[in-house]
Design an enzyme around this catalytic site. Structure first.
Site, PDB file in Angstrom:
ATOM      1  N   LYS A 154      17.144   6.205   1.555  1.00  0.00           N
ATOM      2  CA  LYS A 154      16.560   6.958   0.422  1.00  0.00           C
ATOM      3  C   LYS A 154      17.303   8.448   0.408  1.00  0.00           C
ATOM      4  O   LYS A 154      17.632   8.810  -0.685  1.00  0.00           O
ATOM      5  CB  LYS A 154      14.934   7.413   0.911  1.00  0.00           C
ATOM      6  CG  LYS A 154      14.037   6.051   0.649  1.00  0.00           C
ATOM      7  CD  LYS A 154      12.468   6.483   1.201  1.00  0.00           C
ATOM      8  CE  LYS A 154      11.833   5.075   1.079  1.00  0.00           C
ATOM      9  NZ  LYS A 154      10.536   5.083   1.821  1.00  0.00           N
TER      10      LYS A 154
ATOM     11  N   GLN B 250       6.367   8.303   5.567  1.00  0.00           N
ATOM     12  CA  GLN B 250       6.903   6.622   5.954  1.00  0.00           C
ATOM     13  C   GLN B 250       5.970   5.952   6.745  1.00  0.00           C
ATOM     14  O   GLN B 250       5.245   6.379   7.638  1.00  0.00           O
ATOM     15  CB  GLN B 250       8.255   6.755   6.570  1.00  0.00           C
ATOM     16  CG  GLN B 250       8.887   5.360   6.556  1.00  0.00           C
ATOM     17  CD  GLN B 250       9.376   4.759   5.447  1.00  0.00           C
ATOM     18  OE1 GLN B 250       9.795   5.414   4.323  1.00  0.00           O
ATOM     19  NE2 GLN B 250       9.173   3.649   4.988  1.00  0.00           N
TER      20      GLN B 250
ATOM     21  N   ASP C 226       5.013   8.480  -3.685  1.00  0.00           N
ATOM     22  CA  ASP C 226       4.668   7.021  -3.172  1.00  0.00           C
ATOM     23  C   ASP C 226       3.786   6.507  -4.262  1.00  0.00           C
ATOM     24  O   ASP C 226       3.442   5.392  -3.894  1.00  0.00           O
ATOM     25  CB  ASP C 226       4.658   7.164  -1.614  1.00  0.00           C
ATOM     26  CG  ASP C 226       5.436   6.598  -0.949  1.00  0.00           C
ATOM     27  OD1 ASP C 226       6.358   5.749  -1.495  1.00  0.00           O
ATOM     28  OD2 ASP C 226       5.578   6.819   0.235  1.00  0.00           O
TER      29      ASP C 226
HETATM   30  N1  GUN Z   1       6.790   1.584   4.376  1.00  0.00           N
HETATM   31  C1  GUN Z   1       7.268   0.494   3.732  1.00  0.00           C
HETATM   32  N2  GUN Z   1       7.238   0.684   2.325  1.00  0.00           N
HETATM   33  C2  GUN Z   1       6.770   2.166   2.126  1.00  0.00           C
HETATM   34  C3  GUN Z   1       7.166   2.753   1.027  1.00  0.00           C
HETATM   35  O1  GUN Z   1       7.191   2.220  -0.131  1.00  0.00           O
HETATM   36  N3  GUN Z   1       6.729   4.269   1.266  1.00  0.00           N
HETATM   37  C4  GUN Z   1       6.491   4.654   2.707  1.00  0.00           C
HETATM   38  N4  GUN Z   1       5.999   5.788   2.581  1.00  0.00           N
HETATM   39  N5  GUN Z   1       6.293   3.778   3.484  1.00  0.00           N
HETATM   40  C5  GUN Z   1       6.577   2.322   3.184  1.00  0.00           C
END
Ligand code: GUN
Length: 293
Positions: A53, A97, A120
């Site tokens: 990211k 996350q 998100d």
């Molecule tokens: N863990 C797995 N996929 C994601 C996501 O799209 N966002 C977040 N915050 N954690 C994740």
């Protein structure tokens, strides 16, 4: 069979975003969109996602910051971090996350995030608005899947869509998006889960099969209708001596056999993964433009 090339489409969208960052932010002397990520512990997959990211943010000219904490951080402290980011006017959006360590109530943390900064799309306010077809942040993987279908001009209206897996992050929201009265919606959606009976027979009815169960190679050729569209959301790391990282990625679908039978399929890696990351960038751009209030 044609590949649904998530990497290619994500690169195109990144170029579009970079142009927008230049014209709508840099050229006007406005600070670039800023996304923060909160990373707790050292889960290898989470570390890889956050690094990917950050890299994508740099590529499009965003500002990105990562707040790292050890896995023994208390829930109270993590709530304080969320409050801090909610109040930081320089941060347009942020993510925590997942997964979080077992002693932390994930839902409590998510519900503390300001919905206007919830890029998100995990906050109940954003999920509720998604269900009601109102402007909101859509979670990144479902949005990435929808965008991929749109960019390949794959019709969803009136199609039979089968989604395997009802996670809050992928299966449930993508089933709602595809059944909504909207573009890339209007499908007849069946959502399968651990209580579903005869998943292979249900999957074999699908014009579009979306697989997000977290079971490596679960979908075999006999579960796929000829010329179906297959979207593989699974990501599994298997040890490999052929790669620098020491592992390679595989999906929930038996790609080699299924790809001979279907019309379109997403590869793993290079399918849904890059689309997820680019969707987060799109949401951050929306947050910076204050399009979601
Ligand atoms: N863990 C797995 N996929 C994601 C996501 O799209 N966002 C977040 N915050 N954690 C994740």
């Amino acid at each position: 069979m044609k590949l649904l090339d998530g990497k290619l489409i994500a690169d195109q969208i990144k170029t579009e975003i970079a142009t927008e960052v230049k014209t709508d932010f840099f050229d006007k002397g406005i600070d670039a969109p800023h996304i923060a990520a909160v990373l707790v512990g050292e889960d290898p997959a989470s570390m890889t996602y956050v690094a990917a990211k950050e890299k994508a943010c740099r590529e499009v000219g965003f500002i990105s910051s990562v707040y790292r904490y050890p896995s023994n951080i208390t829930q109270e402290k993590l709530l304080e971090v969320v409050d801090f980011l909610n109040d930081d006017s320089e941060v347009h959006g942020f993510i925590v996350q997942l997964p979080l360590p077992a002693h932390i109530d994930e839902q409590r943390i998510i519900e503390r995030i300001d919905p206007k900064k919830d890029v998100d799309g995990f906050h109940p306010v954003n999920i509720g608005k998604m269900v009601l077809n109102q402007p909101c942040f859509l979670s990144a993987t479902p949005l990435g899947i929808i965008t991929l279908l749109e960019r390949y001009n794959i019709e969803t209206a009136g199609k039979n869509v089968v989604v395997l897996g009802r996670s809050h992050i992928v299966g449930t929201p993508v089933s709602i998006l595809l059944s909504r009265k909207s573009a890339a919606g209007n499908a007849t959606v069946t959502l399968c889960h651990s209580f579903s009976q005869d998943i292979p027979a249900i999957a074999a009815q699908a014009d579009i099969l979306i697989v997000a169960m977290g079971k490596m190679g679960f979908v075999t050729a006999d579960m796929v209708k000829k010329d179906a569209v297959v979207i593989d959301v699974g990501v599994h790391r298997i040890p490999s001596t052929e790669t620098k990282s020491g592992f390679r990625l595989k999906g929930d679908v038996d790609f080699d056999r299924v790809s001979r039978k279907c019309s379109y399929i997403t590869p793993v890696p290079g399918g849904v993964g890059p689309m997820t990351i680019v969707s987060l960038l799109q949401n951050t751009l929306k947050a910076a433009k204050k399009e979601i209030i």
